[in-house]
Design a protein around this motif. Structure first.
Motif, PDB file in Angstrom:
ATOM      1  N   LEU A   6       0.828  -1.202   0.000  1.00 31.47           N
ATOM      2  CA  LEU A   6       0.000   0.000   0.000  1.00 31.47           C
ATOM      3  C   LEU A   6       0.863   1.254   0.000  1.00 31.47           C
ATOM      4  N   ARG A   7       1.970   1.213   0.748  1.00 38.07           N
ATOM      5  CA  ARG A   7       2.893   2.343   0.736  1.00 38.07           C
ATOM      6  C   ARG A   7       3.493   2.534  -0.641  1.00 38.07           C
ATOM      7  N   ALA A   8       3.837   1.413  -1.262  1.00 36.83           N
ATOM      8  CA  ALA A   8       4.413   1.497  -2.606  1.00 36.83           C
ATOM      9  C   ALA A   8       3.423   2.103  -3.581  1.00 36.83           C
ATOM     10  N   LEU A   9       2.135   1.714  -3.476  1.00 37.71           N
ATOM     11  CA  LEU A   9       1.111   2.256  -4.364  1.00 37.71           C
ATOM     12  C   LEU A   9       0.973   3.763  -4.161  1.00 37.71           C
ATOM     13  N   ALA A  10       1.010   4.188  -2.890  1.00 38.82           N
ATOM     14  CA  ALA A  10       0.920   5.626  -2.632  1.00 38.82           C
ATOM     15  C   ALA A  10       2.092   6.370  -3.238  1.00 38.82           C
ATOM     16  N   LEU A  11       3.289   5.788  -3.140  1.00 39.56           N
ATOM     17  CA  LEU A  11       4.478   6.436  -3.700  1.00 39.56           C
ATOM     18  C   LEU A  11       4.389   6.543  -5.211  1.00 39.56           C
ATOM     19  N   LEU A  12       3.747   5.553  -5.839  1.00 38.99           N
ATOM     20  CA  LEU A  12       3.630   5.589  -7.292  1.00 38.99           C
ATOM     21  C   LEU A  12       2.790   6.783  -7.756  1.00 38.99           C
ATOM     22  N   LEU A  13       1.881   7.224  -6.904  1.00 40.16           N
ATOM     23  CA  LEU A  13       1.016   8.335  -7.284  1.00 40.16           C
ATOM     24  C   LEU A  13       1.650   9.689  -7.028  1.00 40.16           C
ATOM     25  N   LEU A  14       2.670   9.744  -6.180  1.00 39.66           N
ATOM     26  CA  LEU A  14       3.237  11.023  -5.774  1.00 39.66           C
ATOM     27  C   LEU A  14       3.890  11.818  -6.899  1.00 39.66           C
ATOM     28  N   PRO A  15       4.524  11.172  -7.918  1.00 46.07           N
ATOM     29  CA  PRO A  15       5.133  12.000  -8.971  1.00 46.07           C
ATOM     30  C   PRO A  15       4.138  12.845  -9.751  1.00 46.07           C
ATOM     31  N   ALA A 248       6.516   5.148 -19.389  1.00 46.25           N
ATOM     32  CA  ALA A 248       5.258   4.400 -19.380  1.00 46.25           C
ATOM     33  C   ALA A 248       5.194   3.433 -20.557  1.00 46.25           C
ATOM     34  N   ALA A 249       5.699   3.846 -21.716  1.00 46.85           N
ATOM     35  CA  ALA A 249       5.716   2.961 -22.879  1.00 46.85           C
ATOM     36  C   ALA A 249       6.616   1.751 -22.633  1.00 46.85           C
ATOM     37  N   LEU A 250       7.760   1.961 -21.963  1.00 45.50           N
ATOM     38  CA  LEU A 250       8.642   0.842 -21.618  1.00 45.50           C
ATOM     39  C   LEU A 250       7.936  -0.144 -20.692  1.00 45.50           C
ATOM     40  N   GLY A 268      18.571 -12.065  -9.151  1.00 42.37           N
ATOM     41  CA  GLY A 268      17.257 -12.641  -8.921  1.00 42.37           C
ATOM     42  C   GLY A 268      16.164 -11.912  -9.680  1.00 42.37           C
ATOM     43  N   LYS A 269      14.962 -12.515  -9.714  1.00 37.50           N
ATOM     44  CA  LYS A 269      13.817 -11.923 -10.388  1.00 37.50           C
ATOM     45  C   LYS A 269      13.305 -10.702  -9.629  1.00 37.50           C
ATOM     46  N   PRO A 270      12.581  -9.793 -10.311  1.00 40.23           N
ATOM     47  CA  PRO A 270      11.997  -8.647  -9.600  1.00 40.23           C
ATOM     48  C   PRO A 270      11.093  -9.112  -8.467  1.00 40.23           C
ATOM     49  N   GLY A 271      11.177  -8.458  -7.317  1.00 35.15           N
ATOM     50  CA  GLY A 271      10.326  -8.789  -6.186  1.00 35.15           C
ATOM     51  C   GLY A 271       8.914  -8.265  -6.373  1.00 35.15           C
ATOM     52  N   VAL A 272       8.087  -8.478  -5.348  1.00 33.66           N
ATOM     53  CA  VAL A 272       6.679  -8.103  -5.426  1.00 33.66           C
ATOM     54  C   VAL A 272       6.519  -6.600  -5.610  1.00 33.66           C
ATOM     55  N   LEU A 277       5.436  -1.966  -9.155  1.00 31.44           N
ATOM     56  CA  LEU A 277       5.847  -0.673  -9.714  1.00 31.44           C
ATOM     57  C   LEU A 277       5.768  -0.709 -11.241  1.00 31.44           C
ATOM     58  N   TYR A 278       6.341  -1.736 -11.858  1.00 26.82           N
ATOM     59  CA  TYR A 278       6.316  -1.851 -13.315  1.00 26.82           C
ATOM     60  C   TYR A 278       4.882  -1.928 -13.841  1.00 26.82           C
ATOM     61  N   PHE A 279       4.034  -2.680 -13.141  1.00 24.28           N
ATOM     62  CA  PHE A 279       2.661  -2.879 -13.614  1.00 24.28           C
ATOM     63  C   PHE A 279       1.821  -1.615 -13.461  1.00 24.28           C
ATOM     64  N   LEU A 280       1.882  -0.985 -12.292  1.00 26.79           N
ATOM     65  CA  LEU A 280       1.006   0.151 -12.006  1.00 26.79           C
ATOM     66  C   LEU A 280       1.398   1.411 -12.768  1.00 26.79           C
ATOM     67  N   GLN A 281       2.607   1.456 -13.309  1.00 24.78           N
ATOM     68  CA  GLN A 281       3.020   2.637 -14.069  1.00 24.78           C
ATOM     69  C   GLN A 281       2.874   2.446 -15.581  1.00 24.78           C
ATOM     70  N   ARG A 282       2.078   1.479 -15.983  1.00 23.26           N
ATOM     71  CA  ARG A 282       1.729   1.321 -17.410  1.00 23.26           C
ATOM     72  C   ARG A 282       0.643   2.322 -17.776  1.00 23.26           C
ATOM     73  N   ILE A 283       0.935   3.577 -17.600  1.00 14.54           N
ATOM     74  CA  ILE A 283      -0.062   4.637 -17.780  1.00 14.54           C
ATOM     75  C   ILE A 283      -0.431   4.741 -19.262  1.00 14.54           C
TER      76      ILE A 283
END
Length: 285
Positions: A6-15, A248-250, A268-272, A277-283
């Motif tokens: 949830l914190r990560a989701l909030a941070l994604l919106l801050l920019p 976003a295109a990337l 290692g693979k990307p964590g959760v 982050l990659y998914f939610l920023q597919r604007i």
């Protein structure tokens, strides 16, 4: 720990918040006129931003910026020449504010305080602050460092978070600021410091590239969350939008995973959180 996504989701919106109100010539107009974009990088922030033996920049953040520069050229209708400029942690924000570089391609943590000085792109990575130690020690968490010394890069969010974490836990630890990661590693190697604090992914790179394999390990405890973004010249929302359009295109295309695999795959693979982050920023456009 369950509230981290949830914190990560909030941070994604801050920019999406307003950029700092600092007046400059329009970056895109200048880039179009000169046919050149100036990108800043570092020589010791592997695997994100470093300098090869021939002096050329390389790394995850460097690749991101190079791909963005190509996309900006398409947006402007002309190919752009990339001019790389070596930065330090001490001069990075000043170089952006003065217009000496247009974009910084490193491991800068996006914070609201820093947004008063420069602008930021969408997030590019998420990490946590931790501590590198000699593998032969019995240091496994912050509590084990009571009465000991930890080196940390001066003026970073990691330094601030480490001091605050120690204060909250009531631990008396000698926090020693250093100018570079090399200086911190030298203190750790000599035993002058019992730990070197930085972002976990950077510590992994330092451990993997150490002269003796298996000499170092990272403690089990993280003391902060570090959201990375590309720092931009301030006061130009059109430039920020153009950069974010390419990022976003990337993310939408999935090509970001190829870049991750190239530079970070061995770790290692990307964590959760990073996958989110990659998914939610597919604007969408």
């Amino acid at each position: 720990m369950t509230n981290l996504p949830l914190r990560a989701l909030a941070l994604l919106l801050l920019p999406l918040l307003c950029a700092p109100a600092i007046a400059h010539d329009k970056v895109l107009d200048q880039v179009r006129r000169l046919g050149t974009i100036r990108l800043g990088f570092y020589d010791n922030a592997q695997p994100f931003s470093a300098r090869r033996g021939d002096g050329a920049p390389e790394g995850y953040s460097v690749d991101l910026c190079a791909r963005i520069a190509e996309g900006l050229g398409r947006q402007l209708g002309k190919p752009l020449k990339v001019e790389w400029k070596l930065l330090t942690l001490a001069n990075r924000f000043k170089a952006l504010a003065k217009g000496q570089v247009d974009m910084e391609c490193g491991t800068t943590t996006w914070t609201l305080g820093r947004q008063a000085q420069v602008d930021f792109s969408l997030m590019t990575f998420v990490d946590g602050g931790s501590i590198l130690v000699n593998n032969e020690t019995d240091l496994f968490g912050l509590a084990d460092f009571s009465g000991k010394r930890i080196a940390v890069a001066k003026g970073t969010t990691t330094e601030q978070a480490l001091v605050e974490a120690l204060k909250v836990r009531g631990l008396l630890v000698d926090v020693t600021p250093v100018a570079t990661a090399d200086e911190g590693m030298a203190l750790l190697a000599s035993g002058a410091a019992q730990g070197f604090a930085s972002d976990r992914i950077k510590l992994l790179g330092l451990a993997l590239n150490a002269p003796r394999g298996g000499l170092y390990r990272i403690v089990d405890e993280d003391f902060s969350m570090e959201p990375y973004a590309l720092a931009l010249r301030p006061g130009d929302p059109a430039f920020r939008l153009a950069v974010n359009r390419e990022l976003a295109a990337l993310y939408r295309s999935g090509r970001i995973l190829d870049m991750y695999d190239r530079w970070l795959g061995p770790l290692g693979k990307p964590g959760v959180l990073l996958s989110a982050l990659y998914f939610l920023q597919r604007i969408p456009e």
